[in-house]
Design an enzyme around this catalytic site. Structure first.
Site, short mmCIF file in Angstrom:
data_model
loop_
_atom_site.label_atom_id
_atom_site.label_comp_id
_atom_site.label_asym_id
_atom_site.label_seq_id
_atom_site.Cartn_x
_atom_site.Cartn_y
_atom_site.Cartn_z
N CYS A 58 -44.42 43.54 59.94
CA CYS A 58 -44.50 43.77 61.39
C CYS A 58 -45.65 42.97 62.01
O CYS A 58 -46.82 43.16 61.66
CB CYS A 58 -44.67 45.26 61.66
N GLY A 59 -45.32 42.08 62.94
CA GLY A 59 -46.34 41.25 63.59
C GLY A 59 -47.33 42.06 64.39
O GLY A 59 -48.53 41.75 64.42
N HIS A 60 -46.87 43.11 65.07
CA HIS A 60 -47.78 43.96 65.85
C HIS A 60 -48.77 44.69 64.94
O HIS A 60 -49.91 44.92 65.31
CB HIS A 60 -46.99 44.97 66.68
N CYS A 61 -48.30 45.06 63.74
CA CYS A 61 -49.18 45.71 62.76
C CYS A 61 -50.27 44.74 62.30
O CYS A 61 -51.44 45.12 62.14
CB CYS A 61 -48.38 46.20 61.56
#
Length: 533
Positions: free
Chosen positions: A46-49
């Site tokens: 996950c990029g947001h993570c």
């Protein structure tokens, strides 16, 4: 050998983490052993993570001194645990007071905001301040704190203040003292509430009309900077404030500061009616297009009615002289008096509806979506959105299936980048059902983007209960391929593929302001190539 050992030790220190890595076997005992835990449910892809990781680490290190623990759980390795806590998107953050007392984290995803939020969670709703030293320390504990000066026998004021504190504890620190000497030293009489802040005039006093509503309104109004700045950490707060927001677009910090000084008197004259904020035109210039301004022509000024999502761009752009206190003051005065018409961006109304999906534009939005007795499933999309493109053929098939029921159900779409719509859209695609007889309360769709699930959603949430499920089953089986990267932790397949927008689409105000910047983009990897808020 001694040098090699030293390098190894330094490497170990560099990788040391204050974030606790938990599994299904260690989670329960950990949250039971710690009074307060912030837990991040994440997926490695996950990029947001990944963007959150350094902020989360910084917050963990700071909060460690206050015995507030931060933990993380890899949902690709602990699917059952994540499912137990209703994790539908990544990252999901939750506050634990033991294994049973769980609440969602609703603050921004930046280290200072996480630290501030969790400190508030660690304190009682109202901290009792028994000495001058305690009061002085509390006054600077956060950017904004509220202190109630009430007599010990004033049960009504104390009880009302406590209620407000419980309701707004995620936003502010609350303290109280019954010491008359401390009140006198602060220049107030009992009963009074003082809001201390690290900006503008430093403090505001509230001393009459002690109701939950008036105290809450005072806290929200007084805590908003006279001229603040719109950014990832503040956007959601401005959208939730309930009053219009005036944007001052400028490219450099010096120009934003200069314009702020020039317009300070205008902001003061309309405090509580219109919020004012500068915005970095280099970082977020594309947002000007959302306000019907010409992006790239700076400086610029516009007002947004955050409740009705109406836009009021100031006609003159490109020169600081055009944004004088006199000219902007007149524009604001006319706006407050209701003399300024909103700007409506709209594509032409289609002469003929081509294809099974009804095309909605701003000029026919009211007729097609609101002023009728049909259930309308409306997709808000962006032409550049890859997930919207993936959904398009399935959405067409869904519309074909409902054609025999066109007198009761409409499947529609609107390009939310080319048309002004009443709803503030934070991600693409966003899908809402405008139910017949209940158009003011549309139902957000957050399930899998399959024909079967969309048809079931209309059946279960619409006014007519129309079931075309058999047709959906014949047309397409349930799939997860091509869904966005933020969601669906319930199954391994969904966690390995991309997932829906989940909780993020459900509430614009609730998400941290980092989501405001990120959620309107199509893919995590594309974040660097977009500058929308």
């Amino acid at each position: 050998m001694r040098t090699a050992f030293g390098l190894a030790a330094l490497a170990a220190l560099a990788t040391a983490s204050d974030v606790h890595d938990l599994t299904k076997d260690t989670f329960k005992s950990f949250v039971e052993d710690h009074d307060l835990v912030l837990a991040e449910f994440f997926a490695p892809w996950c990029g947001h993570c990944k963007a959150l990781a350094p902020e989360y680490e910084e917050a963990a290190t700071s909060l460690k001194e206050k015995s507030i623990a931060l933990a993380k759980i890899d949902c690709t390795e602990n699917q059952d645990l994540c499912q137990d806590f209703g994790v539908e998107g990544y990252p999901t953050l939750k506050v634990f007071r033991g294994a049973e007392n769980v609440q969602p984290y609703s603050g921004p995803r930046k280290a200072p905001a996480i630290i501030s939020y969790m400190i508030k969670q660690a304190l009682p709703a109202v901290s009792v301040l028994g000495s001058g030293d305690a009061l002085e320390e509390f006054k600077t504990a956060d950017k904004v704190v509220l202190v109630g000066y009430f007599g010990a026998d004033d049960k009504s004021s104390n009880a009302t203040f406590e209620e407000v504190a419980e309701e707004l504890r995620d936003n502010f620190l609350f303290g109280a003292t019954s010491d008359l000497t401390l009140a006198a030293a602060e220049g107030v009489k009992q009963p009074s509430i003082v809001l201390y802040k690290t900006f503008d005039e430093g403090k505001n006093v509230f001393s009459e009309g002690f109701t939950k509503e008036t105290i809450s309104e005072f806290a929200k109004t007084a805590s908003t900077p006279l001229i603040g700045e719109v950014g990832p950490e503040t956007y959601a707060g401005y959208m939730a404030a309930g009053i219009p927001l005036a944007y001052i677009f400028a490219e450099t910090p010096e120009e934003r500061e200069s314009l702020s000084k020039d317009l300070k008197s205008v902001a003061e004259a309309h405090k509580g009616k219109v919020n004012f904020a500068t915005i970095d035109a280099k970082a977020f210039g594309q947002h000007a297009g959302n306000l019907n301004l010409e992006a790239g022509n700076w400086p610029a000024f516009a007002i947004q009615d955050t409740v009705k999502n109406q836009k009021f761009p100031y006609s003159k752009q490109g020169s600081a002289k055009d944004l004088s206190a006199k000219s902007i003051g007149a524009f604001i005065a006319d706006f407050v008096a209701g003399k300024v018409e909103p700007s409506v961006k709209s594509e032409p109304i289609p002469e003929k509806q081509e294809g099974p999906v009804t095309v909605v534009v701003a000029k026919n939005y009211q007729d097609v979506v609101i002023d009728n007795d049909k259930d309308v499933l409306l997709e808000f999309y962006a032409p550049w959105c890859g997930h919207c493109k993936s959904l398009a053929p399935k959405y067409d098939q869904l519309a074909e299936m409902f054609k025999p029921h066109s007198d009761k159900v409409v499947i529609a779409k609107v390009d939310a980048t080319a048309n002004d719509v009443p709803d503030e859209i934070q991600g693409f695609p966003t899908i809402k059902l405008f139910k017949a007889g209940s158009k003011t309360a549309p139902v957000d769709y957050s399930g899998s983007r399959t024909i079967e699930d969309l048809a079931a959603f209309i059946r279960d949430n619409g006014s007519f209960g129309i079931d075309v499920g058999g047709e959906a089953a014949e047309t397409e089986s349930v799939e997860t391929e091509g869904m966005p990267h933020q969601a669906a932790a319930a199954t391994k397949a969904a966690s390995e593929a991309a997932g829906g927008v989940g909780e993020k689409v459900k509430s614009a105000v609730k998400e941290a302001a980092s989501v405001v910047k990120e959620s309107v983009i199509d893919d995590d990897e594309a974040a660097d190539h977009h500058d929308e808020l």
